[in-house]
Design a protein around this motif. Structure first.
Motif: not given
Lengths: 451, 484
Positions: A77-78, A80, A83, A196, B304, B308, B366, B369, B373-374, B377-378, B380-381, B384-385, B445, B452, B456
């Motif tokens: 879907w996408f 980065v 991820h 996550v 990144p 992003c 979020g 669609g 939402f995207i 997701d980005l 939060v990830s 958390l990373d 979405g 993206v 990036e």
């Protein structure tokens, strides 16, 4: 090879058909174009029929191949950096039978609601939300990655909330919808966090990177510590959607929605979304015995709680809601015990029975009178309950506790809700004073504060 | 004319059009319909900005700069950030002007909105420290005047004016120190460090970051929605942070860490405050504060994914909150203020507005669609990373924001409606704006790939510039490619 492609196409169709009907019914509403009632039910019905036909065909192919899992990689879907959000669907012994059952049920409810909600002001809205639910449910069930599953999970939660508040002119319906959403939102954080953690542990949200082998009997590829964390987060997410203690208070109130949506959400599908999630991730649960035993305890506890509270309900839909909660608790306990096929059968049988009961509930009195007329008198005493063998004093105490819904709401309210809201209101009041001070000690700005 | 010249010419048109529109509506008595002039010039600005961004993306993607740089910051810069932020800001400006209630665009309101819009677009296309300071002033003054002219808006104007005066002073002093003693150069003194901290404080003030956030909900509480949205949704402080701090993270690491932590706290705090607001203005203001801070929290990150995510939130939260604010404005213009202490039952008299409010709310939450939402997701990830607590705070803020929005919707639109209340059909121009914003949120979405990829690239060049920074002065291209 051809069968693989055909199967992939059929799996895709199971999501695309209800999604297309969502667009077909939703877009005119956004653009202010009115579509006739019959047109709406036919469009949504066609979507579910196509999805059901595709699911049945996929089931046939899958059965012929001995239920070997088939992954459908629809692409990324996408992405980065490291991820990556992939759109992966899976056809296996768990997902395809579940889609057959859920899509079939959605189609039946669509047909029922077309008559039941005739000339209701929110007719179009109901079917838009039904299509959103159907899309979300199929996405959730067919998901091959936690990202896709989360997308479906969110669609189910949002459509559920909006259908509980369908009769938004009733204050009770609006309040029930907000209560349900608050529970969903808090518990959904568990699923988000689990996703996550999975991404961090495996570099992807794909289930096949966390679980090897088909369903049932897969092997967890995560380390024991990660498996425990993920399992606990998944259980937390499942508790909200399945109305388990201590997140069960929303479920009886959810019956404020129209009967067809109550049947499909809280009798059949939405309430079992948590069970499905845990069945899908059964290997992770098996690798975390502590979490599995916690699930057994919560499920069994909820079943007892709901049985007792349900026995003192004075309205039929409330009683059915607690009956659903009991069965959902038992199903979760079964999953925690390591059973796989029994919970799946339990889910399907319970869902079919309960949705029939809820759909028939508006005519329950009529049915009762017809039965009495046919028998030539009262049908006889009600069923037997274990509570009746208890001494009268104990029985009275149990009834009192049950009437207070086990004090679940009171405890949560006193220990969690009131302190949090109190702190926030104090903060909002402090904000008003700060603004007044910065403005030169004039009276606070109009209305911008706490409740 | 080279591609670079053409891109800069289009950028110039996008800035000049609203400026000329402001002058025409302010000083030309022949102009009868200020809204027509405003919408025309804002449309020209959006078209020119979109054309410039399209041209840049289809070229070699290298940053373009013009003019003599001061400490490396050129007066005119067209890079990844400009290509993203200028069309976005022009779109928000146009949406406000088209959807604004009729009586909101009389008298001085139009020239102020256009002048503020032109200054905002110019600010997003410069990295020159002196110009940044001047444009902060130029973007602040119209907002201050609009607030002061609003009925009951004087207290908010005072709060805003005093806060922005301090912010501009901090920025000016910070830029001076940064120019004299860049902290990313080896052997720098304490002056550079002070400069970095002053810029960070200026960004906190301008962005409404806790505990310097009081003006943010105040202008939503007392000013016109259009004024508040125009002042906050362009994320000018975020752009300034990118130009002056984010591109030099190795030299201002402590400042960035502090900014990120404070922004995270603001994200949760704003969303939590939104839950207990007692009117719709308070709800929109606190949510906007929360989402705006989330952008800054992500921008200060070092991964990144996080960067992003921040840029995606920049667009998604901006579009969805602009939609919510405009719908709230439409409701208020028809029915007066909207309290949240009891169900208002407005769904029956304004069904289309109820639908759009709900859809924008879901886009903010979020809903799968949608672009949010995207973005969620980005971010939060990424969070958390980098740090566990950061990710958990972001998740907590999404929980609060969701609860606040759904509670707000059911309180505004739920409940019984009086039978004699007049119905309020949506106007065609409002439907066009809301549908366009929704189409963008859903379109981006469902097909996020191109956006993206672009984000990036911007994030990648930002991170690359951080590592290059110690051996150079302020780079001209902190967010995209190399100078020609």
């Amino acid at each position: 090879m051809i069968t693989d492609r055909l199967l992939s196409g059929l799996v895709l169709l199971q999501v695309a058909a209800p999604a297309a009907t969502l667009a077909a019914v939703g877009l005119p509403a956004v653009l202010g174009i009115t579509v006739r009632e019959r047109g709406i039910t036919r469009i949504v019905g066609a979507g579910f029929t196509i999805a059901l036909a595709a699911a049945l065909a996929a089931l046939g192919i899958l059965a012929a191949r001995g239920f070997t899992p088939h992954n459908v990689h629809m692409g990324t879907w996408f992405h980065v950096g490291h991820h990556e959000a992939t759109v992966d669907l899976v056809a296996d012994a768990l997902s395809i039978p579940f889609v057959c059952f859920s899509t079939g049920l959605c189609g039946l409810v669509n047909a029922f609601a077309g008559k039941y909600l005739h000339r209701e002001p929110g007719f179009t809205r109901f079917f838009i939300l039904l299509a959103l639910f159907g899309t979300g449910m199929n996405l959730l069930v067919l998901a091959g990655s936690i990202d896709v599953l989360f997308a479906g999970w969110e669609c189910v939660g949002i459509s559920s909330t909006l259908l509980i508040g369908f009769f938004h002119d009733r204050v009770a319906a609006a309040a029930a919808a907000v209560r349900a959403f608050v529970t969903y939102r808090i518990c959904d954080a568990g699923l988000l966090a689990a996703g996550v953690v999975l991404h961090a542990a495996t570099g992807s949200g794909d289930f096949e990177r966390a679980i090897s082998g088909g369903w049932p009997g897969g092997t967890c590829l995560l380390s024991p510590g990660t498996a425990l964390v993920v399992a606990l987060l998944l259980i937390f997410a499942a508790l909200g959607k399945s109305g388990q203690v201590p997140f069960s208070a929303w479920l009886p109130r959810a019956m404020e929605g129209p009967t067809p949506s109550s049947a499909i959400f809280y009798g059949a599908l939405s309430i079992h979304a948590g069970a499905y999630l845990l069945l899908r991730c059964e290997a992770i649960l098996e690798a975390a015995p502590l979490a599995a035993w916690l699930l057994v305890a919560i499920g069994a506890g909820t079943a007892i709680h709901a049985t007792l509270v349900g026995s003192v309900q004075t309205d039929l839909k409330g009683m059915l809601a607690y009956a659903s909660m009991t069965q959902a608790g038992m199903i979760l306990a079964e999953i925690g015990l390591g059973w796989r096929v029994i919970p799946l059968v339990h889910v399907i049988s319970h869902a079919v029975l309960r949705s029939l009961q809820i759909l028939r509930s508006p005519s329950a009195l009529h049915d009762r009178h017809e039965l009495a007329a046919a028998l030539g008198g009262h049908p006889g005493p009600d069923g037997w309950s274990l509570v009746r063998v208890l001494p009268p004093a104990v029985r009275t105490a149990v009834d009192h506790i049950a009437l207070e819904r086990g004090y679940e709401e009171a405890v949560i309210g006193r220990l969690v809700v009131e302190p949090v809201l109190g702190a926030l209101r104090a903060a909002a009041a402090f904000e008003r004073r700060v603004v007044a001070l910065l403005a030169g000690d004039v009276p606070p700005l109009r209305r911008g504060g706490d409740r | 004319m080279s591609d670079s010249d053409a891109i800069l010419a289009a950028l110039g048109v996008s800035i000049a059009a609203p400026a000329l529109g402001a002058a025409a509506t302010r000083w030309t008595p022949l102009v009868r319909s200020a809204r027509t002039v405003a919408v025309t010039t804002a449309t020209i600005a959006l078209a020119a900005a979109g054309l410039a961004a399209w041209w840049w993306h289809h070229g070699n993607g290298a940053a373009i700069s013009r003019g003599d740089p001061l400490a490396g910051g050129a007066p005119v810069v067209f890079d990844g950030l400009t290509a993203l932020a200028v069309p976005y800001a022009a779109l928000v400006q146009l949406a406000i002007l088209v959807a604004a209630p009729k009586r909101a665009l009389d008298g001085e309101a139009v020239p102020r909105l256009l002048a503020g819009g032109a200054a905002t677009l110019a600010l997003l296309a410069t990295a020159h420290p002196v110009l940044l300071v001047l444009l902060w002033v130029a973007t602040t003054v119209p907002t201050f005047l609009s607030l002061r002219a609003s009925p009951g808006g004087l207290p908010a104007a005072r709060v805003y004016g005093r806060t922005m005066a301090v912010a501009v002073a901090c920025l000016a002093a910070g830029c001076l120190f940064l120019v004299r003693d860049p902290p990313w150069r080896p052997g720098h003194g304490i002056t550079g460090d002070i400069g970095g901290w002053l810029v960070a404080v200026a960004v906190m003030l301008r962005k409404g970051v806790f505990p310097l956030h009081s003006w943010y909900p105040a202008i939503y509480a007392s000013g016109a929605y259009g004024t508040a949205l125009a002042a906050t949704m362009a994320h000018t402080a975020g752009a300034t942070a990118i130009r002056l701090l984010v591109g030099h993270a190795d030299g201002v690491a402590a400042e960035l860490v502090f900014l990120a932590q404070a922004a995270l706290v603001t994200t949760v705090y704003g969303a939590a405050l939104a839950v207990v607001q007692r009117d719709l203005r308070g709800l929109v203001g606190t949510l906007a504060m929360s989402q705006s801070a989330l952008v800054l929290a992500g921008l200060a990150g070092s991964l990144p994914t996080e960067l992003c995510g921040a840029l995606a939130v920049w667009i998604s939260a901006g579009l969805s909150l602009t939609g919510i604010g405009l719908v709230a404005w439409a409701i208020e213009s028809r029915a007066g203020s909207v309290p949240l202490d009891a169900p208002q039952g407005r769904a029956d008299d304004a069904p289309a507005l109820a639908m759009f409010f709900l859809l924008f709310g879901l886009a903010t939450l979020g809903l799968p669609g949608t672009l949010s939402f995207i973005a969620d997701d980005l971010i939060v990830s990424g969070a958390l990373d980098e740090q566990l607590h950061a990710g958990l705070l972001v998740i907590l803020s999404t929980v609060f924001a969701g609860i606040a929005l759904v509670r707000g919707w059911f309180t505004v639109f739920g409940g019984p409606a009086p039978v004699d209340r007049p119905r309020h059909p949506i106007l065609p121009r409002e439907r066009v704006v809301f549908t366009t914003l929704l189409a963008l949120l859903v379109g981006l979405g469902l097909w996020p790939g191109p956006l993206v990829t672009s984000l990036e690239r911007i994030a990648g060049s930002l991170l690359a510039s951080r590592h290059d920074a110690p051996s150079s002065s302020l780079p001209t291209d902190p967010s995209g490619g190399h100078p020609p």
